[in-house]
Design a protein around this motif. Structure first.
Motif, short mmCIF file in Angstrom:
data_model
loop_
_atom_site.label_atom_id
_atom_site.label_comp_id
_atom_site.label_asym_id
_atom_site.label_seq_id
_atom_site.Cartn_x
_atom_site.Cartn_y
_atom_site.Cartn_z
N ARG A 274 -27.11 37.15 23.08
CA ARG A 274 -28.14 36.73 24.04
C ARG A 274 -27.67 36.96 25.47
NH1 ARG A 274 -30.66 30.89 22.11
NH2 ARG A 274 -31.34 31.51 20.01
N ASP A 275 -28.62 37.27 26.31
CA ASP A 275 -28.32 37.50 27.73
C ASP A 275 -28.50 36.20 28.51
OD1 ASP A 275 -27.67 38.87 30.05
OD2 ASP A 275 -29.75 39.46 30.44
N VAL A 276 -27.74 35.18 28.14
CA VAL A 276 -27.83 33.87 28.78
C VAL A 276 -26.43 33.31 28.94
CG1 VAL A 276 -30.15 33.31 27.95
CG2 VAL A 276 -28.15 32.72 26.56
N ALA A 277 -26.32 32.34 29.85
CA ALA A 277 -25.04 31.65 30.03
C ALA A 277 -24.76 30.75 28.84
CB ALA A 277 -25.07 30.84 31.32
N ALA A 278 -23.62 30.11 28.83
CA ALA A 278 -23.30 29.15 27.77
C ALA A 278 -24.29 28.00 27.81
CB ALA A 278 -21.87 28.65 27.94
N CYS A 279 -24.66 27.50 26.65
CA CYS A 279 -25.66 26.43 26.54
C CYS A 279 -24.99 25.14 26.09
CB CYS A 279 -26.75 26.81 25.54
SG CYS A 279 -27.66 28.31 25.98
N SER A 280 -25.46 24.02 26.63
CA SER A 280 -24.93 22.73 26.22
C SER A 280 -25.26 22.49 24.75
CB SER A 280 -25.54 21.61 27.06
OG SER A 280 -25.21 20.34 26.53
N ALA A 281 -24.30 21.91 24.03
CA ALA A 281 -24.50 21.64 22.60
C ALA A 281 -25.56 20.58 22.37
CB ALA A 281 -23.18 21.20 21.98
N LEU A 282 -25.94 19.83 23.41
CA LEU A 282 -26.95 18.78 23.26
C LEU A 282 -28.36 19.28 23.54
CD1 LEU A 282 -25.18 15.70 24.89
CD2 LEU A 282 -25.21 16.41 22.50
#
Length: 536
Positions: A274-282
């Motif tokens: 994916r072309d996105v930053a890291a996502c919060s696990a919550l």
């Protein structure tokens, strides 16, 4: 007679032929010498075209020339030489040598250029500045791509970690510059960053430190990822640079973890596809079935809180190996917000409702002070905005018309909608600007109104100094007491007793003491206050 004529003709022919041969031999030797000076043999023994050799020589000759007085003037030549290097036929060794020098010069130019781009930056970014920024982003993209292309050269026997390190560094700089101007990252940047690091891990060079570098490849990668996790849209350019410097020093505190570990506010996952930053696990986002990369910032949060406590106790930033900005109130505010955000990611309490009505916006403490004095809004810098969504906690607004003034994340604004003639006091939480004509803000409501006041600061050296400030009223169930909004750095840290002059129907004087800090940004400080006495 005829025989004599034939013999004479034959002699003349041979003389002419010998002369022609000598001329041709001379020309051939001259051409040979010219060819040897304009061409060279590559590793396979074939001769390259002279024009191509001149091209590579012109690139190398330009690299030996002095740098331009203005770094922006070097951007077109750097991009054109990188493009020419892709097209000329040279050996892998020559290409790697030229690219090495172009990379070093390009990064030097960008380092010189960044301070001028971020100094006194206002939103939306002016068209001229954005053109320069786009040129820098294109240069970084070319450097990242060409460094990866070196790994595909079949005859180039050299360790891969340097090319991978430089590609990661160019991509992280590209993301950093996008954060600085509150612009979404270029399409494909995050995905390329993730996939480049995935290649680093496959080659098992993530802990390597290439010759001439000061950090591991994994630290270059995670410092860029952490900056994306810090919600850069909620930071000023100075704060972005500060956190980028901070993460460069402490990215090694990140802990890769298994996806089976329970989710916390300080855990994040990365999908390289994916072309996105890291996502919060919550976050309630759809996750792919493929394995993900997960990491924890728990250890980094503990370090943050320890550093904040030491700064508050009087330890200098340099003693803690922190950037100098950490010693300022705005720097401590950034670290505090980051530690809180990664320790307790609160859920949204209210649903946002989509809207499309107009609103007026005034900016800055001085502007809000005049608005609070019930002055004509025409005498204040007021612009028109479209409310795109709202909740009891705040608004998302998009600029329509009017001069926005000096507007930045962390500043205070006053908003008046079509349905309410009162001016609500808000704090700018985030900003996005995709182009010079586009600007969106996220506003957090601080109070339904503010009382303008004058803060008197007696001084033995300069006499009494008078500052415009705002008093936010008490709000039941939200704020138990009053708060004071002042410009960042306006009040000495050691001064607890404050003298306020409030002009209403009558002029009143209040002595108050500050009891705590509620918010610190690069523009304002919001502190809780309580009355000491009223001598008049």
């Amino acid at each position: 007679m005829l025989w004599s004529f034939a013999v004479a003709a034959l002699c003349l022919y041979r003389a002419g032929h010998d002369k022609a041969d000598s001329i041709n031999d001379a020309n051939s030797n001259s051409f040979g010498r010219l060819l040897m000076t304009e061409t060279a043999f590559n590793t396979s023994g074939t001769v390259r075209n002279a024009v191509h050799q001149i091209d590579i020589r012109s690139i190398l000759q330009w690299l030996t020339s002095p740098a331009a007085p203005q770094p922006v003037d070097e951007l077109p030549m750097l991009r054109s030489h990188l493009q020419a290097l892709r097209e000329v036929r040279v050996t892998p060794v020559q290409r790697a040598h030229a690219l090495d020098r172009l990379y070093k010069r390009g990064m030097t130019v960008i380092t010189r250029l960044l301070p001028s781009l971020t100094r006194d930056l206002v939103l939306p970014v002016p068209r001229k500045t954005r053109r320069i920024v786009n040129g820098v982003l294109n240069l970084l993209q070319m450097l990242a791509d060409d460094m990866l292309a070196l790994l595909e050269e079949p005859f180039l026997a050299r360790p891969p970690e340097l090319a991978l390190w430089r590609s990661l560094q160019a991509l992280s700089q590209q993301l950093l510059i996008s954060h600085l101007i509150a612009c979404p990252a270029p399409t494909g940047s995050w995905q390329q960053l993730h996939q480049t690091y995935a290649r680093v891990r496959r080659l098992q060079v993530d802990t390597a430190v290439p010759r001439g570098a000061s950090r591991k490849l994994q630290d270059v990668y995670y410092s860029a990822v952490l900056l994306g996790c810090a919600q850069p849209a909620s930071l000023t350019p100075q704060e972005v640079l500060f956190l980028a410097d901070y993460f460069e020093r402490f990215a090694d505190q990140v802990e890769p973890i298994s996806t089976a570990v329970s989710a916390t506010p300080a855990t994040f996952w990365i999908d390289p596809a994916r072309d996105v930053a890291a996502c919060s696990a919550l976050r309630n986002l759809s996750r792919p079935a493929a394995p993900l990369e997960c990491f924890s910032c728990v250890r980094l949060c503990l370090l943050l809180r320890a550093q904040i406590a030491q700064l508050d106790a009087g330890t200098s930033a340099s003693e803690l190996n922190l950037p100098d900005f950490a010693g300022t109130s705005a720097g401590r505010g950034v670290l505090g917000r980051l530690a809180t955000r990664w320790s307790d990611l609160g859920k949204r309490r209210y649903i946002r409702r989509r809207q499309n009505h107009r609103a007026l916006l005034g900016t800055g403490i001085d502007g809000l002070w005049h608005i609070g004095k019930k002055e004509d809004p025409a005498s204040v810098n007021v612009s028109t905005w479209m409310v795109t969504n709202e909740s009891p906690e705040g608004y998302a607004v998009m600029h329509v018309t009017g001069n926005t003034g000096v507007l930045s994340v962390g500043n205070v604004v006053a908003i008046r909608t079509d349905f309410d003639q009162n001016w609500q006091i808000c704090l700018v939480r985030w900003a996005l600007s995709e182009n010079p004509e586009h600007l969106e803000l996220g506003l957090q409501i601080l109070a339904p109104k503010a009382v303008p006041a004058i803060l008197a600061q007696p001084s033995h050296d300069t006499g009494t100094e008078y500052l415009r400030v705002l008093i936010l009223p008490e709000i039941p169930k939200l704020r138990s007491g009053q708060s004071l909004v002042v410009a960042t750095g306006a009040l000495p840290k050691e001064r607890d007793k404050l003298l306020l002059l409030i002009e209403g129907n009558n002029i009143s004087v209040r002595e108050v003491s500050r009891t705590g800090i509620e918010e610190q940004t690069g523009s304002v400080e919001i502190m809780s206050i309580e009355s000491v006495q009223n001598p008049f």
